[in-house]
Structures are given as C-alpha cells and as structure tokens.
Design a protein around this motif. Structure first.
Motif, PDB file in Angstrom:
ATOM      1  N   ARG A   1       0.836  -1.213   0.000  1.00  0.00           N
ATOM      2  CA  ARG A   1       0.000   0.000   0.000  1.00  0.00           C
ATOM      3  C   ARG A   1       0.867   1.258   0.000  1.00  0.00           C
ATOM      4  O   ARG A   1       0.594   2.214  -0.739  1.00  0.00           O
ATOM      5  CB  ARG A   1      -0.940  -0.001   1.213  1.00  0.00           C
ATOM      6  N   MET A  48       2.632   1.679  -3.430  1.00  0.00           N
ATOM      7  CA  MET A  48       1.723   2.140  -4.487  1.00  0.00           C
ATOM      8  C   MET A  48       1.333   3.604  -4.280  1.00  0.00           C
ATOM      9  O   MET A  48       1.128   4.339  -5.253  1.00  0.00           O
ATOM     10  CB  MET A  48       0.486   1.252  -4.551  1.00  0.00           C
ATOM     11  N   THR A  49       1.263   4.042  -3.021  1.00  0.00           N
ATOM     12  CA  THR A  49       1.010   5.458  -2.751  1.00  0.00           C
ATOM     13  C   THR A  49       2.165   6.309  -3.260  1.00  0.00           C
ATOM     14  O   THR A  49       1.968   7.362  -3.891  1.00  0.00           O
ATOM     15  CB  THR A  49       0.807   5.691  -1.244  1.00  0.00           C
ATOM     16  N   VAL A  89       4.241   5.455  -5.624  1.00  0.00           N
ATOM     17  CA  VAL A  89       4.177   5.406  -7.086  1.00  0.00           C
ATOM     18  C   VAL A  89       3.198   6.452  -7.600  1.00  0.00           C
ATOM     19  O   VAL A  89       3.486   7.178  -8.570  1.00  0.00           O
ATOM     20  CB  VAL A  89       3.766   3.993  -7.566  1.00  0.00           C
ATOM     21  N   GLU A  90       2.055   6.557  -6.944  1.00  0.00           N
ATOM     22  CA  GLU A  90       1.035   7.531  -7.350  1.00  0.00           C
ATOM     23  C   GLU A  90       1.555   8.954  -7.234  1.00  0.00           C
ATOM     24  O   GLU A  90       1.233   9.813  -8.068  1.00  0.00           O
ATOM     25  CB  GLU A  90      -0.214   7.355  -6.482  1.00  0.00           C
ATOM     26  N   ARG A  91       2.392   9.207  -6.235  1.00  0.00           N
ATOM     27  CA  ARG A  91       2.961  10.544  -6.036  1.00  0.00           C
ATOM     28  C   ARG A  91       4.244  10.749  -6.841  1.00  0.00           C
ATOM     29  O   ARG A  91       4.883  11.780  -6.726  1.00  0.00           O
ATOM     30  CB  ARG A  91       3.251  10.775  -4.549  1.00  0.00           C
ATOM     31  N   ASN A  92       4.666   9.756  -7.615  1.00  0.00           N
ATOM     32  CA  ASN A  92       5.836   9.834  -8.479  1.00  0.00           C
ATOM     33  C   ASN A  92       7.151   9.917  -7.713  1.00  0.00           C
ATOM     34  O   ASN A  92       8.162  10.388  -8.232  1.00  0.00           O
ATOM     35  CB  ASN A  92       5.728  11.016  -9.459  1.00  0.00           C
ATOM     36  N   THR A 134       8.931   4.358  -8.805  1.00  0.00           N
ATOM     37  CA  THR A 134       8.480   3.762 -10.061  1.00  0.00           C
ATOM     38  C   THR A 134       8.511   2.244  -9.926  1.00  0.00           C
ATOM     39  O   THR A 134       9.235   1.708  -9.076  1.00  0.00           O
ATOM     40  CB  THR A 134       9.368   4.209 -11.231  1.00  0.00           C
ATOM     41  N   THR A 135       7.725   1.546 -10.733  1.00  0.00           N
ATOM     42  CA  THR A 135       7.691   0.095 -10.659  1.00  0.00           C
ATOM     43  C   THR A 135       7.519  -0.517 -12.042  1.00  0.00           C
ATOM     44  O   THR A 135       6.902   0.093 -12.921  1.00  0.00           O
ATOM     45  CB  THR A 135       6.540  -0.386  -9.745  1.00  0.00           C
TER      46      THR A 135
END
Length: 255
Positions: free
Chosen positions: A48, A51-52, A54-57, A60-61
């Motif tokens: 979690r 992924m948060t 990742v959402e905020r840049n 990266t994945t």
C-alpha cells in the motif's frame, strides 16, 4: 486516553519515510518482500505504501520491483537550500581545494553521525569515497570531533549514549572518557586532527563554521593520505587556508 505525542504522530507517514529509506539501499529495484523485511512491515502494508509513493511519483515500478525516482532528490535539496551557509560554501571549498590541492568537505551532525552536505574532491585518490549524504561515525572523523566539541555536557552525555565506541582501527577512540579528553583539546586548539581512526589510510584536519552568535553549525575539513602528513605539517600548511575558508563562508552569511 492517548498522549499528546501519540495524537500528533502520523504512523502511516512515518512508515512511508521508512519505505523511502529502505529503497535507497544502493540497489536499483527492490521487491515488496524485501521492503517488508527491511521495514518490519507486512507485505500488504508495504505494498500500500509503495503504491502510494508510485502515485505521487516518488517511486516507479515495473510490476515486480520498485525504485526511487528523481523526485526524491527534492526532499534532500529542500534541506540543503535552507542551510544558511549553502550559497557560500561551494565557492569557498572550491577555492580551498585550488589552494591546497586536497579534497575538502563540509558536514553537519545528525544523532551519532556526521552527514556530508558538500564535498569537493581532489584528483588524488583516497580510500574513502564520500559524497553528499554520506554518513560517518562522528567520533572517528575530524569533522565529527569538531562538531561534538561544541556540545554542552548534557548533549555530549546523550551523544555518548548513542555512539558506537567499538574501535574501527587500533587508533580509534574507544571510550566516552577518551572522547571527552579529545574534545577538550579541540576546544583549546580551535581545530581537530584525526589520523587513522576510521580508516588507517586517511587523516584529516577540520575547523568549525560558526554563526553570528558563535554557535557551531557545521564543520569543514581537508582529507589527506595518512603517512605523508602529520598534525604539525597540516597545521603549518593547511590550517590557515582552512580557517580562511570558514571565515569566507561566515562573512557571506552575514551580508
């Protein structure tokens, strides 16, 4: 009823910072399992948080592994640009390197370590390759001993409770009593000389950088190859330009 400290502590935010630190381990790409193990989180919680980010840049994945993005640099640069001496330190240390032909650095104290905030290397190869953000045990390096010499009695007591006194080399300070003697000596001399306490091949001389109130806010040093240099030689040839660099930075802050 929860205490005030518990009410203002945001656990999820703290765990997110733990994840960022775990990703900055020198390896490009870490799995969820690896991050969970490094942070003590469950796989679900680690996922979690990743992924948060990742959402905020910030992360990266590729679907299997995760890595930091350049945006994370904003966090570190935000700190550096708020330092009052930062605009004046780079030119002063570059001039110091040009004068001495040796590697120069600047650091601040963070708990039991120093953290480099600037380093200007020479062409001479040293065994230790420090960069901005490199952490070293404060009690074993000249930069750290200068910073520790400005601590009050209670602050020094707290530091000694956190410090690792296990000797790194045969010359390392290995007790709180020995450290206190060294710091008293630094206070009387106005500089620190450390030879082979962290790495037997490296020595260094450092001076404090003070603000207008006289408080030590950073330290600058010259790193040298142990053997050709002694304290007497470094004091004769390097101490004056080192102090001039510190004064140049301090004068810039007061403009």
């Amino acid at each position: 009823m929860a205490s005030t400290e518990n009410e203002i502590f945001v656990r999820a935010f703290s765990r997110g910072l733990d994840v960022i630190e775990a990703l900055g381990n020198g390896v490009r790409g870490s799995s969820i399992s690896h991050i969970a193990e490094k942070t003590g989180l469950s796989r679900a919680a680690a996922r979690r948080l990743l992924m948060t980010l990742v959402e905020r840049n910030f992360v990266t994945t590729d679907g299997k592994t995760f890595a930091l993005t350049p945006r994370v640099l904003n966090l570190g640069l935000s700190y550096l640009t708020t330092l009052p001496f930062w605009p004046y330190a780079q030119p002063a240390l570059e001039e110091l390197r040009a004068t001495t032909h040796e590697s120069c650095g600047m650091a601040v104290l963070d708990e039991a370590d120093i953290v480099y905030v600037l380093r200007v290397p020479s062409r001479r190869i040293l065994a230790m390759n420090a960069n901005i953000g490199t952490r070293l045990p404060a009690l074993n390096v000249s930069l750290g001993q200068v910073l520790l010499s400005d601590l009050g009695d209670e602050e020094l007591k707290d530091y000694c409770g956190k410090a690792d006194f296990r000797p790194r080399t045969s010359r390392s300070l290995s007790s709180a009593k020995g450290l206190k003697r060294a710091l008293d000596n630094i206070q009387s001399k106005g500089y620190a000389w450390v030879d082979g306490e962290l790495d037997p091949a490296i020595c260094g001389i450092a001076v404090p950088l003070r603000d207008r109130t006289g408080k030590v806010i950073a330290a600058i040093n010259i790193s040298l190859i142990s053997g050709p240099w002694s304290e007497a030689k470094a004091r004769k040839y390097l101490l004056t330009p080192l102090r001039q660099a510190a004064e140049q930075i301090r004068s810039g802050m007061q403009q």
